[in-house]
Design a protein around this motif. Structure first.
Motif, PDB file in Angstrom:
ATOM      1  N   PHE A 170       0.823  -1.211   0.000  1.00  0.00           N
ATOM      2  CA  PHE A 170       0.000   0.000   0.000  1.00  0.00           C
ATOM      3  C   PHE A 170       0.859   1.263   0.000  1.00  0.00           C
ATOM      4  O   PHE A 170       0.479   2.273  -0.572  1.00  0.00           O
ATOM      5  N   CYS A 171       2.021   1.169   0.616  1.00  0.00           N
ATOM      6  CA  CYS A 171       2.898   2.345   0.666  1.00  0.00           C
ATOM      7  C   CYS A 171       3.769   2.434  -0.583  1.00  0.00           C
ATOM      8  O   CYS A 171       4.408   3.457  -0.815  1.00  0.00           O
TER       9      CYS A 171
ATOM     10  N   ARG B 118       4.460   0.238   7.024  1.00  0.00           N
ATOM     11  CA  ARG B 118       4.134  -0.439   8.270  1.00  0.00           C
ATOM     12  C   ARG B 118       4.411  -1.933   8.194  1.00  0.00           C
ATOM     13  O   ARG B 118       4.179  -2.643   9.156  1.00  0.00           O
TER      14      ARG B 118
HETATM   15 FE1  FES Z   1       2.647  -2.518   3.685  1.00  0.00          FE
HETATM   16 FE2  FES Z   1       4.651  -0.772   3.217  1.00  0.00          FE
HETATM   17  S1  FES Z   1       4.381  -2.743   2.387  1.00  0.00           S
HETATM   18  S2  FES Z   1       2.824  -0.486   4.343  1.00  0.00           S
END
Ligand code: FES
Ligand code: FES
Length: 989
Positions: free
Chosen positions: A125-126, A171
């Motif tokens: 997601f990041c 995260r």
């Molecule tokens: Fe899940 Fe970075 S890979 S927040």
């Protein structure tokens, strides 16, 4: 395009034209409060930029914005947080997202390939945001001037690479692989230092740039030719007055006079009109209502001035912090220090658009704990301010001291004098939760001293801010004391004593003593180094205030000096091939390019509506009514879904786990904890739903209700407990009395307390419910437990399980929080969709998510422990209180996990009394290693207590305890957690 007449030019001026990944888009007719992120995600096919926080704090939404200067034919690029940037301010800009630099169809960009190959993407997601921050750093480094880098590398240095993603949160993955990706582009990297990757086998293959996906700078065009032509074509258009061109809600004055004529318009009202330069302030001070008019002051020339002279630097208020850093970097030591400190403010993608003036105005008007105001105050800055009637020149000190200025008072520029470099010492400091990346200081300070040739302080300015004070202030009492003195231990001692009286955090400030001690330590360090610089005979000053002999300098380690580097040592074995073989995660490149589809990336179906929770702010109260205050946002409410909308035959259930218990979807008729869902506001867009939910006014009554039970102590007093099913109950070990009798020493009343912890998945809770034929429903849910989601949604709607289809392709981080907590959002969307017979989407804003989430179980452990003189543990008894919150959720699993974790040490005998407390707080649930973390923490705290009682080395006691753990084994007595967990999860029908 030729030049336009006045009417056509006015029409053109109303349209925002921008390029997105090379394609032309018009933002005509969009709500003026639309952010770039909303525009991209709802009006274009782009899904790479994600909504993580909505406040410039996580980097999930980072894009690259390019601007073209037709006069010089130059393109400039910068990264920006699209969640804060308003689309109305982007006319004639080009936006590049992660899909725009590489994708499945046209091939991935090396940044994306290397992120995948260095295993730098887990939930992903990041990753598109990371990708764009790295890409932006590469674009900046690889501007055509200077010598070419070695083949395959960029001109980026390792140090720049390490800062490229500061402010981007991940995260899941941990930052080492992400930093390895960044550094793989740096010309000065030693490739052997990079960690595990799928390009070469560490330890046996030679690290070689030729094995990395090939990088060419400039391979991506960030500004399309058509937009350049369009801009050039409009250069000779007749300028349209801002008041005429602003019919879509955006006004772009080109002069102070034009701005004042807007202020004088009959529509101007400072409550409904927002004056913006970059809108990054909205990340700190959230809009409480919608605005229907914006005045963008970036086009006023006085606000963009950068004037460098022998007297100093004049910086226009709308100059970005990044630009100011560039200007100050190239100057005297005072300017260089200012630049260094500004580099620690916010993050690159915020600094690139946030303005110096905006920061100072927030400090003046809203008591923002600004680092910039403190630093500029110490540097003796002055400001130029334009009021309705006159232009004023004030010292920054005078400006900050004034009552908060009104919306019509405009800060034009800030002047920072050039102090030269002779006999001037300038230092700045800040202490914050993180050295870089969006962390407001606990305290900041900046000190400027002018000394005479006779080693005496001639003049000094000591500025402090953020310690719980309205704005940055000077410690004048201390300044007066220090003037004319030479620095000695006695002088320093008296100065810091005086400072303690000056630094007085206002009531309600967190950690007041810590802040005072920080301020004192900053001054102590400065005066100590000043003493050293003034070459006092006793030039090293010991922390106790006495002078130490010797020439050792009292140095400080700045956050710049902190090593970001790490090294990965690996031992390879082929024994379990292919286990241990570094294999690129399937789909990692797709995640990096932003093409991977998360729940909120699914295009909104026709007639889709959006929901936002109204939650209770009372822990135990009757909800008597819900109304909306009169506001623009309230007008957007379509309806409110509440418990009465649950279909006949359904039930008020938001989550449930077989054999453990259920939790209600709506707090009806009584809200049982602060944060409980009371209703769902339905609106045409997610933003409208968020903003409308903020307008809710809930009337409560606590008549005939017991006071809430909030803590473990309250619960014990009221016997408010959940039961742990016998098959989940942990088992004691040995005979506690016998163990205690074998002890040489005993601690009989130790206590450890642990607070809660939020999940902080990057993607907040989200679901999309689509009603289907014949009483069926499809729910796209970001959940870790699809089968339970299906059961609960069906129970809630009163339909058979087979009528509910749950689809989960991937989640943007879960960490346990997308277990039972996600089912509430799935149910809420489903109830709304069922009732309205239209698709309903919910994507919680970060604040609501944090409040409703629950999180880790707080615990309180009282213990007695027996041990021998050699550190051998003989017995441990623990009274453990676990705050489970309002519903059982997964809490009955926690005692077993906690005790299991405690058994990492051999305590000899182990006995416990565990109380699973039912309280009026949000239900606590599984969070990464649930119970194991707390058990481990408690175990370590007890071991440290034992070591301290014995005066022994803690590690020695650890080894003594751990060495014999085989005797009772870490899993012994739990009844087998995994088996129990599986038993709970088997479906009931
Ligand atoms: Fe899940 Fe970075 S890979 S927040
Ligand atoms: Fe924009 Fe977090 S920084 S969503």
């Amino acid at each position: 395009m030729g030049s336009l007449g006045k009417d056509a030019a006015a029409a053109a001026a109303e349209r925002v034209v921008l390029a997105v990944n090379g394609a032309r888009h018009e933002a005509a007719g969009v709500d003026p409060s639309t952010t770039l992120l909303e525009f991209l995600r709802t009006r274009t096919p782009v899904r790479g930029p994600k909504l993580g926080c909505g406040e410039g704090g996580c980097g999930a939404c980072v894009v690259v914005i390019s601007k073209y200067n037709p006069a010089t034919d130059e393109v400039s690029e910068h990264s920006a947080s699209s969640c804060l940037t308003l689309v109305g301010s982007l006319n004639h800009c080009s936006v590049t997202t992660s899909e725009g630099i590489g994708n499945t169809r046209h091939g991935y960009h090396p940044v994306q390939q290397r992120l995948a190959g260095f295993h730098a993407s887990q939930c992903g997601f990041c990753t598109p945001g990371m990708c764009m921050s790295i890409f932006s750093a590469l674009v900046k480094a690889d501007k055509p001037d200077g010598p070419a880098p070695p083949t395959g590398f960029s001109k980026l240095t390792c140090s720049e690479a390490e800062h490229a993603v500061s402010g981007n949160l991940c995260r899941c993955t941990g930052y080492r692989p992400i930093l390895d990706t960044c550094k793989s582009f740096a010309a000065d990297v030693d490739l052997e230092d990079l960690g595990l990757n799928s390009f070469w086998k560490k330890g046996s293959d030679r690290a070689d740039v030729g094995k990395l996906p090939e990088y060419f700078s400039g391979a991506v065009c960030t500004f399309p030719e058509f937009l350049k032509s369009e801009i050039k074509g409009q250069m000779n258009d007749i300028p349209v007055p801002a008041a005429i061109a602003g019919q879509d809600g955006w006004y772009h004055p080109k002069s102070i006079d034009e701005l004042h004529s807007l202020f004088d318009s009959n529509w101007f009202d400072e409550n409904s009109v927002k004056i913006v330069a970059s809108n990054t302030g909205a990340g700190v001070y959230k809009d409480q209502d919608l605005y229907d008019k914006y005045i963008d002051i970036q086009g006023i020339p006085e606000l963009s001035v950068i004037d460098r002279s022998s007297k100093g630097v004049e910086i226009g208020a709308a100059v970005s912090i990044s630009k100011a850093i560039e200007v100050f970097s190239d100057g005297t030591p005072v300017f260089t220090k200012i630049a260094g400190h500004l580099s620690k403010v916010a993050s690159p993608f915020v600094r690139n658009t946030a303005t110096v003036g905006g920061n100072v105005i927030m400090a003046q008007r809203l008591q923002f704990p600004s680092d910039i105001a403190t630093v500029l105050l110490a540097a003796g800055s002055t400001v130029t301010v334009q009021t309705a009637s006159k232009m004023l020149r004030l010292t920054l000190d005078e400006f900050l001291e004034q009552p908060p200025c009104d919306a019509k008072t405009i800060l034009l520029s800030i002047f920072v004098p050039d102090w030269g470099s002779d006999n001037v010492i300038f230092e700045t400091s800040r202490a914050s939760p993180r050295p870089f990346g969006n962390a407001v200081s606990f305290v900041n300070s900046a000190f400027l001293a002018r000394t005479s040739g006779q080693l005496v302080i001639e003049d000094i300015c000591l500025a402090f801010g953020a310690y719980g004070v309205d704005h940055a202030t000077r410690a004048r009492k201390v300044e007066e004391f220090l003037k004319g003195k030479s620095v000695s231990a006695a002088v320093i001692l008296e100065a810091v004593q005086l400072l303690k009286d000056v630094i007085s955090p206002s009531e309600g400030t967190t950690h007041p003593e810590y802040r005072v001690s920080l301020a004192v330590s900053f001054l102590f360090s400065f005066l100590s180094s000043l003493g050293n610089n003034l070459n006092e005979p006793a030039n090293a000053i010991a922390p106790n205030g006495s002078c130490a002999n010797g020439s050792e300098k009292h140095g400080t380690l700045g956050s710049d000096d902190l090593p970001v580097r790490s090294r990965q040592e690996l031992v390879f074995s082929d024994e379990y091939q292919p286990v241990g073989k570094p294999i690129t995660k399937a789909g990692a490149e797709l995640q990096a390019s932003g093409e991977a589809v998360y729940v909120d990336d699914i295009p909104a179906p026709k007639y889709c509506l959006y929901g936002a929770f109204i939650y209770s702010t009372q822990p135990h109260a009757h909800v008597k009514s819900v109304n909306f205050r009169s506001s623009l946002a309230s007008e957007k409410v379509i309806t409110v879904i509440s418990a009465k909308d649950i279909p006949v035959g359904g039930k008020n259930i938001g989550s449930g786990f077989r054999m453990l218990g259920e939790e209600a979807l709506f707090g009806d008729p009584v809200s049982e904890f602060a944060g409980q869902n009371i209703g769902i506001v339905i609106a045409e867009t997610q933003k409208y739903a968020y903003m409308a939910a903020k307008q809710a006014v809930i009337e409560y009554s606590t008549e005939k209700l017991e006071p809430p039970i909030l803590t473990i102590e309250d619960a014990i007093q009221h016997n408010s407990y959940f039961q742990t099913p016998p098959f989940l109950a942990p088992r004691p070990v040995g005979d506690i009395d016998q163990g205690m009798s074998q002890a040489d020493h005993k601690i009989l009343s130790g206590e450890v307390k642990l607070e809660s912890q939020y999940y902080f998945y990057m993607e907040t809770q989200t679901a999309l419910a689509i009603p289907d034929e014949d009483n069926c429903i499809t729910v796209y849910s970001s959940t870790q437990l699809p089968e339970i989601t299906q059961n609960v949604v069906a129970d809630c709607l009163g339909i058979p399980y087979h009528n509910v289809r749950i689809i989960t392709r991937r989640v943007g981080g879960g960490f346990g929080g997308k277990g039972l907590k996600s089912t509430h959002v799935a149910c809420a969307s489903a109830v709304a969709a069922f009732k309205l017979q239209r698709p309903v989407r919910m994507y919680l804003d970060r604040k609501t998510d944090t409040i409703m989430a629950g999180g880790r179980h707080p615990m309180k452990a009282k213990y007695s422990v027996g041990f021998k003189s050699d550190g051998t543990l003989t017995a441990l008894h623990v009274d453990l209180g676990i705050n489970a919150g309002i519903s059982p959720d997964l809490s009955p699993l926690i005692p077993g996990h906690t005790i299991s974790s405690l058994k990492k040490y051999n305590w000899g005998a182990l006995a416990f009394d565990i109380k699973l407390c039912k309280t009026n707080v949000s239900s606590k649930s599984a969070v990464r290693a649930p119970g194991d973390v707390q058990g481990s923490f408690i175990a370590e705290a007890i071991i440290e207590h034992v070591a301290s009682a014995l005066g022994a080395d803690t590690n020695a006691v650890r080894s003594t305890g751990a060495g014999r753990r085989q005797l009772n084994g870490s899993m012994a007595g739990t009844g087998g957690r995994s088996a129990a967990f599986r038993a709970c999860r088997s479906p009931t029908r």
